[in-house]
Design an enzyme around this catalytic site. Structure first.
Site, PDB file in Angstrom:
ATOM      1  CG  ASP A  50      -1.774   1.174   1.376  1.00  0.00           C
ATOM      2  OD1 ASP A  50      -2.388   1.581   0.367  1.00  0.00           O
ATOM      3  OD2 ASP A  50      -1.848   1.723   2.487  1.00  0.00           O
ATOM      4  CG  ASP A  66      -1.888   7.568   0.725  1.00  0.00           C
ATOM      5  OD1 ASP A  66      -2.133   8.764   0.874  1.00  0.00           O
ATOM      6  OD2 ASP A  66      -1.685   7.049  -0.387  1.00  0.00           O
ATOM      7  CG  ASP A  71      -2.105   1.892   6.593  1.00  0.00           C
ATOM      8  OD1 ASP A  71      -2.280   1.716   5.369  1.00  0.00           O
ATOM      9  OD2 ASP A  71      -2.451   2.949   7.170  1.00  0.00           O
TER      10      ASP A  71
END
Length: 215
Positions: free
Chosen positions: A8, A10, A167
């Site tokens: 991922d 961000d 996250d």
């Protein structure tokens, strides 16, 4: 055996919360509303424009003004998407070691191509990603597994040979549904109200370099 590592963006590779927060607060100021502090913005930064507009304006997606506000937020973000964004500590060293081990790496993000394609070249990755999939690359975004399958196809591997690091719950869902092994980035944008222990990641790590022991 893991043959590729996908991430991922961000909250996993890059700390984008300050630029996202600045865009939201400029919009709030235009509307005569109080700005939001960093400690409220950071935990939801991975959830994108919709979550940030909902935070700032206290409205749901069904509100008649929501979409117009979201578009104005994106326009503000367009002006400053790379002002203060940086790689998390240890990411550069991690990418170097992944490359040294001969593993391809890539990015699968829900960020629109409008931003992803311009942001990634500004970040000091020691080696360029071999695949980048944005939230609108294949017409659907995570948690749908299609972006994950598309990324693995682009690097010529079966999804089961890939490790995905993210996250957010949708990262873990998308990776699992595609057949990838999943790693939860514990340094990312995880809110106190989240229940990451229930997301089903194969492993949780607390710093980027911790990933190396799982390859």
């Amino acid at each position: 055996m893991i043959k590729a590592v996908l991430f991922d963006l961000d909250g996993t590779l890059a700390d984008t919360a300050l630029d996202l927060g600045s865009a939201l607060n400029r919009l709030l100021t235009e509307e005569g509303l109080p700005t939001q502090p960093d400690h409220l913005i950071r935990p939801i930064a991975s959830h994108g424009a919709r979550a940030l507009v909902a935070l700032g304006f206290g409205i749901t997606h069904e509100h008649p003004d929501f979409e117009a506000l979201r578009q104005r937020f994106l326009d503000h973000y367009d002006d400053s998407f790379a002002d203060r964004t940086c790689l998390f500590e240890g990411v550069s060293e991690l990418i170097s070691e992944i490359h040294r081990r001969g593993l391809p790496w890539g990015i699968i993000t829900n960020k629109p191509m409008r931003f992803t394609d311009r942001l990634i070249p500004t970040l000091p990755f020691p080696v360029a990603p071999q695949v980048v999939v944005s939230g609108d690359t294949v017409g659907v975004a995570k948690p749908d597994p299609r972006p994950m399958r598309y990324a693995s196809e682009r690097i010529g591997l079966d999804p089961t040979a890939c490790l995905y690091v993210g996250d957010a719950e949708r990262d873990i869902q998308a990776g699992r549904n595609a057949g990838m092994r999943t790693v939860l980035a514990g340094w990312g944008y995880i809110a106190d109200s989240d229940r990451p222990q229930e997301w089903g990641a194969d492993v949780r790590i607390e710093s980027p370099l911790d990933l190396l022991q799982h390859l």
